[in-house]
Design a protein around this motif. Structure first.
Motif, short mmCIF file in Angstrom:
data_model
loop_
_atom_site.label_atom_id
_atom_site.label_comp_id
_atom_site.label_asym_id
_atom_site.label_seq_id
_atom_site.Cartn_x
_atom_site.Cartn_y
_atom_site.Cartn_z
N LEU A 32 0.83 -1.20 0.00
CA LEU A 32 0.00 0.00 0.00
C LEU A 32 0.86 1.25 0.00
N GLY A 33 1.87 1.29 0.84
CA GLY A 33 2.73 2.46 0.91
C GLY A 33 3.52 2.70 -0.35
N GLY A 34 3.85 1.64 -1.08
CA GLY A 34 4.65 1.77 -2.29
C GLY A 34 3.84 1.76 -3.58
N GLY A 35 2.53 1.66 -3.46
CA GLY A 35 1.69 1.65 -4.66
C GLY A 35 1.83 0.37 -5.48
N ASP A 36 2.23 -0.72 -4.84
CA ASP A 36 2.42 -2.00 -5.53
C ASP A 36 1.12 -2.80 -5.47
N PHE A 37 0.17 -2.43 -6.31
CA PHE A 37 -1.14 -3.07 -6.25
C PHE A 37 -1.11 -4.51 -6.74
N GLU A 38 -0.19 -4.85 -7.63
CA GLU A 38 -0.05 -6.24 -8.07
C GLU A 38 0.48 -7.10 -6.94
N GLY A 39 1.21 -6.51 -6.02
CA GLY A 39 1.73 -7.25 -4.87
C GLY A 39 0.64 -7.73 -3.93
N PHE A 40 -0.56 -7.18 -4.06
CA PHE A 40 -1.66 -7.61 -3.20
C PHE A 40 -2.07 -9.05 -3.47
N ASP A 41 -1.60 -9.62 -4.60
CA ASP A 41 -1.82 -11.05 -4.84
C ASP A 41 -1.21 -11.89 -3.72
N ALA A 53 -13.93 3.05 5.28
CA ALA A 53 -14.90 4.04 5.74
C ALA A 53 -15.98 4.34 4.71
N ASP A 54 -15.64 4.34 3.43
CA ASP A 54 -16.63 4.72 2.43
C ASP A 54 -17.17 3.55 1.61
N GLY A 55 -17.05 2.33 2.12
CA GLY A 55 -17.63 1.20 1.40
C GLY A 55 -16.88 -0.09 1.60
N GLU A 56 -17.15 -1.02 0.70
CA GLU A 56 -16.57 -2.36 0.79
C GLU A 56 -16.11 -2.80 -0.59
N ALA A 62 -11.43 -6.18 -7.36
CA ALA A 62 -12.08 -4.99 -6.81
C ALA A 62 -11.21 -4.34 -5.74
N ILE A 63 -10.51 -5.14 -4.96
CA ILE A 63 -9.62 -4.59 -3.93
C ILE A 63 -8.48 -3.82 -4.59
N LYS A 64 -7.85 -4.42 -5.59
CA LYS A 64 -6.75 -3.74 -6.29
C LYS A 64 -7.23 -2.43 -6.91
N ALA A 65 -8.36 -2.48 -7.59
CA ALA A 65 -8.89 -1.28 -8.25
C ALA A 65 -9.29 -0.22 -7.22
N GLY A 66 -9.94 -0.65 -6.15
CA GLY A 66 -10.38 0.29 -5.13
C GLY A 66 -9.22 0.95 -4.41
N LEU A 67 -8.19 0.19 -4.09
CA LEU A 67 -7.03 0.77 -3.41
C LEU A 67 -6.23 1.65 -4.36
N ALA A 68 -6.15 1.27 -5.63
CA ALA A 68 -5.47 2.12 -6.61
C ALA A 68 -6.20 3.45 -6.76
N GLU A 69 -7.53 3.40 -6.76
CA GLU A 69 -8.32 4.64 -6.85
C GLU A 69 -8.13 5.49 -5.60
N ALA A 70 -8.12 4.87 -4.43
CA ALA A 70 -7.88 5.63 -3.20
C ALA A 70 -6.49 6.25 -3.22
N TYR A 71 -5.54 5.52 -3.74
CA TYR A 71 -4.17 6.03 -3.86
C TYR A 71 -4.17 7.31 -4.70
#
Length: 101
Positions: A32-41, A53-56, A62-71
């Motif tokens: 998360l800190g490094g923006g490595d969304f592929e690493g979430f695998d 806080a703003d959803g699920e 969806a997690i990768k896309a949602g966290l990338a958007e929050a980033y």
């Protein structure tokens, strides 16, 4: 290999479990800190659910896309940097440790 006393085997297994959880939390913070969304695998299972806080977000895509958007959303100064620091030093993980065989 020498057989281990059940008391020690259970305690050792619990300690290894705690360390595995600790390493997972560190991987999550680094991704998360490094923006490595592929690493979430290596952090989430395919059917994981993340509540924020703003959803699920349900499922790894969806997690990768949602966290990338929050980033992107919280990078208000366009620094390519996530605006939050994830403190993992205050966390605690407790597993029941049986001391009797």
């Amino acid at each position: 290999m020498r057989e281990m006393h059940p008391m020690f085997d259970g305690r050792l297994t619990a300690l290894l479990d705690v360390e595995e959880i600790r390493q997972l939390r560190i991987r999550h913070a680094r991704c998360l800190g490094g923006g490595d969304f592929e690493g979430f695998d290596q952090v989430f299972t395919a059917d994981a659910v993340v509540a924020v806080a703003d959803g699920e977000m349900s499922g790894l895509p969806a997690i990768k896309a949602g966290l990338a958007e929050a980033y992107r959303r919280y990078d208000r100064d366009a620094r390519n940097h996530y605006a939050f620091v994830h403190a993992i030093i205050r966390s605690s993980t407790r597993l029941p440790i049986t001391t009797s065989p």
